[in-house]
Design a protein around this motif. Sequence first.
Motif, short mmCIF file in Angstrom:
data_model
loop_
_atom_site.label_atom_id
_atom_site.label_comp_id
_atom_site.label_asym_id
_atom_site.label_seq_id
_atom_site.Cartn_x
_atom_site.Cartn_y
_atom_site.Cartn_z
N ILE A 8 37.55 42.36 33.36
CA ILE A 8 38.71 41.65 33.89
C ILE A 8 38.79 42.00 35.37
O ILE A 8 39.01 43.16 35.72
CB ILE A 8 40.01 42.04 33.16
N ILE A 9 38.58 41.01 36.22
CA ILE A 9 38.47 41.28 37.66
C ILE A 9 39.72 40.82 38.38
O ILE A 9 39.97 39.62 38.55
CB ILE A 9 37.23 40.57 38.26
N GLY A 10 40.53 41.80 38.78
CA GLY A 10 41.68 41.53 39.63
C GLY A 10 41.22 41.49 41.08
O GLY A 10 40.04 41.68 41.38
N ASN A 11 42.15 41.27 41.99
CA ASN A 11 41.75 41.11 43.38
C ASN A 11 42.26 42.21 44.30
O ASN A 11 42.42 42.01 45.50
CB ASN A 11 42.17 39.71 43.87
N GLY A 12 42.49 43.39 43.73
CA GLY A 12 42.81 44.55 44.56
C GLY A 12 41.54 45.04 45.25
O GLY A 12 40.45 44.99 44.67
N PHE A 113 42.90 46.27 39.67
CA PHE A 113 44.31 46.28 39.24
C PHE A 113 45.02 47.39 40.03
O PHE A 113 45.44 48.40 39.49
CB PHE A 113 44.42 46.51 37.73
N ASP A 114 45.15 47.16 41.32
CA ASP A 114 45.59 48.22 42.22
C ASP A 114 47.06 48.57 42.09
O ASP A 114 47.51 49.56 42.65
CB ASP A 114 45.24 47.85 43.65
N PHE A 115 47.83 47.80 41.34
CA PHE A 115 49.24 48.15 41.17
C PHE A 115 49.41 49.47 40.42
O PHE A 115 50.50 50.04 40.44
CB PHE A 115 50.04 47.02 40.51
N ILE A 116 48.36 49.97 39.79
CA ILE A 116 48.47 51.28 39.13
C ILE A 116 48.17 52.43 40.09
O ILE A 116 48.30 53.59 39.72
CB ILE A 116 47.58 51.38 37.87
N LEU A 117 47.75 52.12 41.32
CA LEU A 117 47.43 53.16 42.31
C LEU A 117 48.69 53.58 43.06
O LEU A 117 49.64 52.83 43.17
CB LEU A 117 46.39 52.64 43.30
N GLU A 118 48.65 54.79 43.58
CA GLU A 118 49.74 55.29 44.42
C GLU A 118 49.56 54.79 45.85
O GLU A 118 48.43 54.55 46.28
CB GLU A 118 49.75 56.83 44.43
N GLY A 119 50.64 54.63 46.56
CA GLY A 119 50.59 54.34 47.99
C GLY A 119 50.45 52.87 48.34
O GLY A 119 50.58 51.99 47.49
N ASP A 120 50.16 52.62 49.62
CA ASP A 120 50.10 51.26 50.14
C ASP A 120 49.01 50.41 49.50
O ASP A 120 49.12 49.18 49.44
CB ASP A 120 49.90 51.27 51.66
N ASN A 144 55.68 47.05 41.25
CA ASN A 144 54.72 47.88 40.50
C ASN A 144 55.33 48.55 39.28
O ASN A 144 54.68 48.65 38.23
CB ASN A 144 54.07 48.92 41.42
N PHE A 145 56.55 49.03 39.39
CA PHE A 145 57.21 49.65 38.24
C PHE A 145 57.23 48.68 37.07
O PHE A 145 56.91 49.03 35.94
CB PHE A 145 58.64 50.08 38.62
N TYR A 146 57.63 47.45 37.35
CA TYR A 146 57.73 46.44 36.29
C TYR A 146 56.36 46.01 35.78
O TYR A 146 56.18 45.78 34.58
CB TYR A 146 58.53 45.23 36.80
N ARG A 147 55.40 45.91 36.67
CA ARG A 147 54.04 45.55 36.25
C ARG A 147 53.45 46.61 35.33
O ARG A 147 52.82 46.29 34.33
CB ARG A 147 53.13 45.37 37.47
N ILE A 148 53.67 47.88 35.67
CA ILE A 148 53.15 48.96 34.83
C ILE A 148 53.85 48.98 33.48
O ILE A 148 53.22 49.15 32.43
CB ILE A 148 53.26 50.32 35.56
N ILE A 164 40.14 49.94 29.81
CA ILE A 164 39.56 50.94 30.71
C ILE A 164 39.87 50.50 32.14
O ILE A 164 39.34 49.50 32.63
CB ILE A 164 38.05 51.07 30.49
N MET A 165 40.75 51.23 32.79
CA MET A 165 41.16 50.91 34.15
C MET A 165 40.20 51.61 35.11
O MET A 165 40.16 52.85 35.18
CB MET A 165 42.60 51.36 34.39
N VAL A 166 39.40 50.83 35.82
CA VAL A 166 38.38 51.35 36.73
C VAL A 166 39.03 51.52 38.10
O VAL A 166 39.51 50.55 38.70
CB VAL A 166 37.16 50.41 36.78
N ILE A 167 39.04 52.76 38.58
CA ILE A 167 39.78 53.09 39.80
C ILE A 167 38.90 53.91 40.75
O ILE A 167 37.93 54.54 40.33
CB ILE A 167 41.06 53.88 39.47
N PRO A 168 39.25 53.91 42.04
CA PRO A 168 38.48 54.70 43.00
C PRO A 168 38.55 56.20 42.71
O PRO A 168 39.56 56.69 42.19
CB PRO A 168 39.14 54.40 44.34
#
Length: 195
Positions: A8-12, A113-120, A144-148, A164-168
Amino acid sequence: MTAKIAFIIGNGPSRKPVDLYELSDSGKVFGCNALYRDFPGLDYLVAIDEGMIAEISRIDDAAMKAEIIFPIEDERYESAEYNPYQRRRSNAGMNAMLEAIRRGHNMLYCLGFDFILEGDASIDNIYKNSDNYGPATRARASDNFYRIAYLEWFAWQHPNVTFIMVIPEGVSRKRVDAENMIGMTIPTFIQKLNS
Protein backbone atom coordinates in the motif's frame (compact mmCIF):
# COMPACT_ATOMS: atom_id res chain seq x y z
CA MET A 1 -2.91 -19.25 6.52
CA THR A 2 -0.79 -18.43 3.50
CA ALA A 3 0.31 -14.83 3.24
CA LYS A 4 -1.11 -12.92 0.30
CA ILE A 5 1.04 -9.79 0.08
CA ALA A 6 0.01 -6.32 -1.01
CA PHE A 7 2.00 -3.10 -0.92
CA ILE A 8 0.00 0.00 0.00
CA ILE A 9 1.84 3.07 -1.25
CA GLY A 10 1.00 6.38 0.39
CA ASN A 11 2.60 9.61 -0.71
CA GLY A 12 4.61 10.60 2.34
CA PRO A 13 8.27 11.37 1.51
CA SER A 14 9.48 8.56 3.79
CA ARG A 15 8.85 6.10 0.95
CA LYS A 16 11.41 7.77 -1.38
CA PRO A 17 14.31 5.38 -0.60
CA VAL A 18 12.27 2.40 -1.84
CA ASP A 19 12.44 1.48 -5.54
CA LEU A 20 8.77 0.86 -6.22
CA TYR A 21 9.60 -1.09 -9.38
CA GLU A 22 11.04 -3.86 -7.19
CA LEU A 23 7.70 -4.49 -5.47
CA SER A 24 5.62 -6.02 -8.24
CA ASP A 25 7.46 -9.36 -8.21
CA SER A 26 6.51 -9.88 -4.56
CA GLY A 27 2.84 -8.78 -4.42
CA LYS A 28 0.18 -6.46 -5.77
CA VAL A 29 0.80 -2.72 -5.58
CA PHE A 30 -2.03 -0.43 -4.45
CA GLY A 31 -1.18 3.23 -5.00
CA CYS A 32 -2.84 6.44 -3.92
CA ASN A 33 -3.90 9.47 -5.91
CA ALA A 34 -1.05 10.99 -7.95
CA LEU A 35 1.29 8.01 -7.64
CA TYR A 36 0.57 7.12 -11.26
CA ARG A 37 2.40 10.33 -12.31
CA ASP A 38 5.79 8.77 -11.65
CA PHE A 39 5.06 5.07 -11.11
CA PRO A 40 3.01 3.51 -13.90
CA GLY A 41 3.80 -0.01 -12.64
CA LEU A 42 1.11 -0.15 -9.97
CA ASP A 43 -1.71 -2.69 -10.09
CA TYR A 44 -4.46 -0.58 -8.47
CA LEU A 45 -4.87 3.18 -8.15
CA VAL A 46 -7.21 4.52 -5.44
CA ALA A 47 -8.38 8.13 -5.26
CA ILE A 48 -11.00 9.81 -3.05
CA ASP A 49 -10.52 13.56 -3.66
CA GLU A 50 -12.65 15.12 -6.40
CA GLY A 51 -9.68 16.89 -8.02
CA MET A 52 -7.65 13.69 -8.27
CA ILE A 53 -10.67 11.73 -9.50
CA ALA A 54 -11.15 14.27 -12.30
CA GLU A 55 -7.43 14.20 -13.17
CA ILE A 56 -7.29 10.40 -13.27
CA SER A 57 -10.52 10.23 -15.27
CA ARG A 58 -8.81 12.18 -18.07
CA ILE A 59 -6.02 9.61 -18.47
CA ASP A 60 -6.06 7.61 -21.68
CA ASP A 61 -7.11 4.07 -20.71
CA ALA A 62 -4.40 2.61 -22.93
CA ALA A 63 -1.75 4.47 -20.92
CA MET A 64 -2.97 3.19 -17.55
CA LYS A 65 -2.07 -0.37 -16.60
CA ALA A 66 -3.64 -0.12 -13.15
CA GLU A 67 -7.22 -0.86 -12.23
CA ILE A 68 -8.64 2.48 -11.14
CA ILE A 69 -10.77 2.54 -7.98
CA PHE A 70 -12.92 5.50 -7.00
CA PRO A 71 -14.68 4.43 -3.79
CA ILE A 72 -18.33 5.35 -3.48
CA GLU A 73 -18.98 8.66 -1.72
CA ASP A 74 -19.88 7.02 1.62
CA GLU A 75 -16.54 5.17 1.72
CA ARG A 76 -14.57 8.39 1.29
CA TYR A 77 -15.28 9.09 4.95
CA GLU A 78 -14.43 7.21 8.11
CA SER A 79 -16.75 4.27 8.67
CA ALA A 80 -20.04 5.07 10.37
CA GLU A 81 -19.38 2.01 12.55
CA TYR A 82 -16.31 3.81 13.90
CA ASN A 83 -17.94 7.17 14.53
CA PRO A 84 -21.57 7.64 13.47
CA TYR A 85 -21.74 11.21 14.79
CA GLN A 86 -18.76 12.99 13.25
CA ARG A 87 -17.43 11.21 10.17
CA ARG A 88 -14.16 12.75 9.04
CA ARG A 89 -12.90 12.50 5.50
CA SER A 90 -10.78 9.37 5.14
CA ASN A 91 -7.51 9.22 3.23
CA ALA A 92 -6.74 7.31 0.05
CA GLY A 93 -4.26 5.11 1.91
CA MET A 94 -6.94 3.75 4.21
CA ASN A 95 -9.19 3.16 1.22
CA ALA A 96 -6.34 1.35 -0.55
CA MET A 97 -5.93 -0.93 2.49
CA LEU A 98 -9.64 -1.72 2.39
CA GLU A 99 -9.49 -2.55 -1.33
CA ALA A 100 -6.51 -4.86 -0.79
CA ILE A 101 -8.34 -6.69 2.01
CA ARG A 102 -11.44 -7.03 -0.17
CA ARG A 103 -9.25 -8.77 -2.74
CA GLY A 104 -8.02 -11.30 -0.18
CA HIS A 105 -4.67 -9.77 0.78
CA ASN A 106 -3.76 -10.49 4.39
CA MET A 107 -0.24 -9.06 4.68
CA LEU A 108 -0.11 -5.34 3.92
CA TYR A 109 3.21 -3.51 3.73
CA CYS A 110 2.34 0.18 4.08
CA LEU A 111 4.85 2.76 2.82
CA GLY A 112 4.57 6.54 2.88
CA PHE A 113 2.04 6.67 5.73
CA ASP A 114 3.91 9.53 7.34
CA PHE A 115 1.08 10.59 9.65
CA ILE A 116 2.41 7.97 12.09
CA LEU A 117 5.79 9.78 12.26
CA GLU A 118 6.71 12.41 14.82
CA GLY A 119 7.43 15.99 13.79
CA ASP A 120 6.96 18.03 10.62
CA ALA A 121 7.51 15.02 8.34
CA SER A 122 4.13 13.71 9.48
CA ILE A 123 2.21 16.14 7.24
CA ASP A 124 4.50 16.32 4.22
CA ASN A 125 3.54 14.91 0.83
CA ILE A 126 5.64 14.11 -2.23
CA TYR A 127 3.17 15.92 -4.48
CA LYS A 128 2.52 19.02 -2.35
CA ASN A 129 1.92 22.21 -4.32
CA SER A 130 1.29 20.29 -7.54
CA ASP A 131 -2.07 20.01 -9.32
CA ASN A 132 -4.78 18.86 -6.87
CA TYR A 133 -2.39 19.06 -3.89
CA GLY A 134 -3.00 22.55 -2.64
CA PRO A 135 -3.97 23.88 0.79
CA ALA A 136 -7.54 22.51 0.58
CA THR A 137 -6.35 18.89 0.57
CA ARG A 138 -3.25 19.28 2.72
CA ALA A 139 -3.21 17.41 6.03
CA ARG A 140 -2.62 19.33 9.23
CA ALA A 141 -0.69 18.10 12.25
CA SER A 142 -3.95 18.13 14.22
CA ASP A 143 -5.38 15.56 11.76
CA ASN A 144 -2.80 12.96 12.78
CA PHE A 145 -4.42 12.10 16.11
CA TYR A 146 -7.67 11.25 14.32
CA ARG A 147 -5.93 9.42 11.48
CA ILE A 148 -4.05 7.22 13.94
CA ALA A 149 -7.18 6.52 15.99
CA TYR A 150 -9.01 5.48 12.82
CA LEU A 151 -6.05 3.34 11.68
CA GLU A 152 -6.09 1.54 15.06
CA TRP A 153 -9.83 0.89 14.82
CA PHE A 154 -9.47 -0.30 11.22
CA ALA A 155 -6.69 -2.75 12.17
CA TRP A 156 -8.80 -4.14 15.02
CA GLN A 157 -11.65 -4.72 12.53
CA HIS A 158 -9.34 -6.93 10.44
CA PRO A 159 -7.65 -9.25 12.97
CA ASN A 160 -6.57 -11.74 10.28
CA VAL A 161 -4.58 -9.10 8.41
CA THR A 162 -1.03 -8.14 9.32
CA PHE A 163 -0.27 -4.45 8.80
CA ILE A 164 3.45 -3.69 8.46
CA MET A 165 4.19 0.02 8.63
CA VAL A 166 7.48 0.64 6.79
CA ILE A 167 9.21 3.66 8.30
CA PRO A 168 12.60 5.39 8.10
CA GLU A 169 15.36 4.20 10.39
CA GLY A 170 16.05 6.49 13.34
CA VAL A 171 12.77 8.41 13.08
CA SER A 172 10.36 8.41 16.00
CA ARG A 173 6.83 7.27 15.32
CA LYS A 174 3.63 7.66 17.21
CA ARG A 175 2.20 4.68 19.05
CA VAL A 176 -0.40 2.70 17.14
CA ASP A 177 -2.26 0.35 19.46
CA ALA A 178 -3.20 -2.72 17.42
CA GLU A 179 -1.88 -6.25 17.94
CA ASN A 180 -1.75 -6.97 14.22
CA MET A 181 0.25 -3.86 13.33
CA ILE A 182 4.04 -3.85 13.41
CA GLY A 183 6.79 -1.51 12.34
CA MET A 184 9.66 -2.30 10.01
CA THR A 185 12.49 0.02 9.05
CA ILE A 186 13.07 0.81 5.40
CA PRO A 187 16.52 -0.87 5.35
CA THR A 188 15.03 -4.06 6.82
CA PHE A 189 12.19 -3.91 4.29
CA ILE A 190 14.60 -3.48 1.36
CA GLN A 191 16.77 -6.34 2.64
CA LYS A 192 13.68 -8.58 2.97
CA LEU A 193 12.53 -7.62 -0.51
CA ASN A 194 15.90 -8.49 -2.02
CA SER A 195 16.33 -11.82 -0.21
